[in-house]
Design a protein around this motif. Structure first.
Motif, PDB file in Angstrom:
ATOM      1  N   ALA A  41       0.800  -1.235   0.000  1.00 55.28           N
ATOM      2  CA  ALA A  41       0.000   0.000   0.000  1.00 55.28           C
ATOM      3  C   ALA A  41       0.825   1.274   0.000  1.00 55.28           C
ATOM      4  N   GLY A  42       2.153   1.177   0.020  1.00 55.23           N
ATOM      5  CA  GLY A  42       2.970   2.378  -0.063  1.00 55.23           C
ATOM      6  C   GLY A  42       2.630   3.380   1.021  1.00 55.23           C
ATOM      7  N   ASN A  43       2.563   4.655   0.637  1.00 54.38           N
ATOM      8  CA  ASN A  43       2.256   5.703   1.609  1.00 54.38           C
ATOM      9  C   ASN A  43       0.791   5.715   2.019  1.00 54.38           C
ATOM     10  N   ALA A  44      -0.046   4.903   1.374  1.00 51.40           N
ATOM     11  CA  ALA A  44      -1.455   4.814   1.755  1.00 51.40           C
ATOM     12  C   ALA A  44      -1.695   3.759   2.833  1.00 51.40           C
ATOM     13  N   PHE A  45      -0.654   3.104   3.291  1.00 57.17           N
ATOM     14  CA  PHE A  45      -0.797   2.036   4.288  1.00 57.17           C
ATOM     15  C   PHE A  45      -1.505   2.544   5.538  1.00 57.17           C
ATOM     16  N   ASP A  46      -2.481   1.772   6.015  1.00 55.79           N
ATOM     17  CA  ASP A  46      -3.164   2.111   7.259  1.00 55.79           C
ATOM     18  C   ASP A  46      -3.351   0.863   8.109  1.00 55.79           C
ATOM     19  N   SER A  47      -3.580   1.079   9.393  1.00 56.80           N
ATOM     20  CA  SER A  47      -3.797  -0.024  10.327  1.00 56.80           C
ATOM     21  C   SER A  47      -4.532   0.512  11.546  1.00 56.80           C
ATOM     22  N   VAL A  48      -5.127  -0.396  12.313  1.00 56.60           N
ATOM     23  CA  VAL A  48      -5.862  -0.020  13.519  1.00 56.60           C
ATOM     24  C   VAL A  48      -4.904  -0.031  14.701  1.00 56.60           C
ATOM     25  N   ASP A  49      -4.843   1.087  15.438  1.00 58.65           N
ATOM     26  CA  ASP A  49      -3.881   1.202  16.535  1.00 58.65           C
ATOM     27  C   ASP A  49      -4.498   0.761  17.864  1.00 58.65           C
ATOM     28  N   ASP A  50      -3.760   0.952  18.951  1.00 59.51           N
ATOM     29  CA  ASP A  50      -4.207   0.501  20.271  1.00 59.51           C
ATOM     30  C   ASP A  50      -5.425   1.268  20.773  1.00 59.51           C
ATOM     31  N   ASN A  51      -5.716   2.411  20.177  1.00 56.59           N
ATOM     32  CA  ASN A  51      -6.903   3.175  20.559  1.00 56.59           C
ATOM     33  C   ASN A  51      -8.137   2.763  19.762  1.00 56.59           C
ATOM     34  N   GLY A  52      -7.986   1.713  18.940  1.00 60.63           N
ATOM     35  CA  GLY A  52      -9.115   1.241  18.148  1.00 60.63           C
ATOM     36  C   GLY A  52      -9.452   2.128  16.973  1.00 60.63           C
ATOM     37  N   VAL A  53      -8.477   2.928  16.536  1.00 57.67           N
ATOM     38  CA  VAL A  53      -8.695   3.892  15.459  1.00 57.67           C
ATOM     39  C   VAL A  53      -7.807   3.522  14.272  1.00 57.67           C
ATOM     40  N   ARG A  54      -8.373   3.611  13.075  1.00 54.94           N
ATOM     41  CA  ARG A  54      -7.574   3.385  11.871  1.00 54.94           C
ATOM     42  C   ARG A  54      -6.734   4.627  11.594  1.00 54.94           C
ATOM     43  N   VAL A  55      -5.430   4.440  11.491  1.00 58.10           N
ATOM     44  CA  VAL A  55      -4.488   5.539  11.291  1.00 58.10           C
ATOM     45  C   VAL A  55      -3.735   5.308   9.989  1.00 58.10           C
TER      46      VAL A  55
END
Length: 402
Positions: A41-55
């Motif tokens: 996904a290059g610079n568009a990479f996202d994931s869900v962090d420990d706060n339950g938010v997609r970053v």
């Protein structure tokens, strides 16, 4: 085709590489994709962090375009959630105004009643300076909105973002920023299609790469020997790096991201997803990810805010984000020397932002990639019959309420 004719190497698993890979695989080619990063996904990479938010790890990626063909292609791999982005600028901690500049921005900054668009336009005309042919970004902005608004919203931001003054910057860099006298406060008001992928960009890229003729190898850097046995190489690595900086390095600006946790499931009322800072401090903007649709994934009572600190790419692990464009075009001249070398090579095409030294939005990369593959197939005399690099004949264009 022989097995040699069917193999393609794609360097980079971001938008340019992914679109090339998928279109070529659907055209019958065997595609090997490599990326030096440990993720797609290059610079568009996202994931869900420990706060339950997609970053979004590399800053907010907001899809917007007028190109329906691009939307149709993208919608094959995700459900698109409508989202119209808005930005506020923090003049003081107590005063937040719309950005780009509009009627309300002008009225609040100057403390002047401007009851309608005509009044705002007339007031702005009194601020603008008569410059017929602006030679740089400063002159362009002076000719449109005058010095006070320029020095408040653009000069400190430019120094932080680009490490240069407006007088050193090409006018083309700021010409893409809308300047309004009505109450329009959407950041991309002229784009018909504005969306985010419902389950994130990473999931969308997983579907793009999910094809039996595509093989992806991560944490893998390019080496020239990898081109052996390949019919063609589509390469999104920095073109100056590929040629060993023969004519000198092409400079980029990079971003350091500072994440913070705040209490609350959602952003406070009246706070935009993105707030730009007009002060002389190190940060250019802050994003509250919980304000974006479908980015609150798990309820935790906490949310994530990310502040961006621009820097030279050499001070940030050579992470390249924004090509530097100067008013004298000196770096574009260097790029043209590299491009001349590439044009003389058989079986090699540079793609994407770093390969072509351009600032490209996502929709532009997708469109360029589809067009590039179509041209490649047209030039391949023995391309598989019945293949197509464009969107499917019956695009699955689906949207989901935000």
């Amino acid at each position: 085709m022989t097995s040699w004719d069917r193999r393609i190497l794609v360097v980079g698993a971001g938008f340019a590489g992914a679109v090339h890979a998928r279109a070529l695989a659907e055209a019958g080619y065997e595609v090997d994709v490599i990326d030096q990063r440990p993720h797609i996904a290059g610079n568009a990479f996202d994931s869900v962090d420990d706060n339950g938010v997609r970053v979004h790890r590399y800053g907010p990626h907001l899809f917007h375009t007028n190109n329906e063909r691009v939307v149709d292609w993208m919608a094959r791999f995700t459900t698109l959630v409508p989202y119209e982005h808005k930005v506020l600028a923090e003049v003081t901690p107590q005063l937040l105004v719309p950005l780009p500049v509009n009627r309300r921005t002008i009225a609040e900054v100057f403390g002047t009643p401007l009851p309608d668009e005509a009044a705002a336009r007339a007031f702005l005309d009194t601020l603008a300076e008569p410059i017929d042919a602006p030679a740089n970004a400063a002159e362009y902005l002076y000719s449109r909105i005058g010095r006070r608004l320029t020095d408040l919203f653009f000069r400190p931001y430019t120094r932080k973002m680009w490490a240069m003054d407006l007088e050193e910057m090409s006018a083309a860099v700021v010409q893409r920023i809308p300047l309004r006298t009505d109450d329009e406060d959407r950041y991309f008001p002229n784009d018909r299609f504005q969306f985010l992928p419902a389950d994130g960009y990473t999931a969308m890229f997983e579907r793009i790469f999910d094809h039996p003729r595509i093989r992806v190898s991560l944490s893998t850097s390019f080496a020239p020997a990898m081109r052996r046995g390949m019919a063609h190489c589509f390469n999104s690595m920095p073109i100056d790096t590929y040629y060993g900086d023969r004519f000198g390095p092409l400079p980029y600006r990079s971003i350091r991201f500072h994440h913070a946790t705040e209490q609350g499931e959602t952003a406070p009322a009246g706070r935009a997803a993105t707030v730009n800072f007009t002060d002389a401090g190190p940060f250019t903007r802050e994003t509250d990810w919980s304000a974006l649709p479908h980015h609150r994934v798990l309820p935790t009572g906490r949310r994530t805010l990310t502040r961006e600190e621009p820097c030279d790419y050499r001070d940030n692990g050579f992470e390249r984000y924004y090509p530097v464009k100067t008013s004298d075009g000196r770096y574009d001249a260097i790029y043209r020397q590299y491009k001349a070398l590439a044009d003389r090579e058989e079986g090699l095409t540079f793609i994407g932002r770093c390969g072509t030294y351009q600032y490209l939005d996502m929709h532009q990369v997708i469109n360029q990639s589809l067009m590039g593959v179509a041209s490649f197939l047209a030039a391949a005399s023995d391309a598989p019959s019945g293949s197509s690099a464009s969107a499917s004949s019956e695009p699955s264009y689906q949207t989901q309420p935000g």
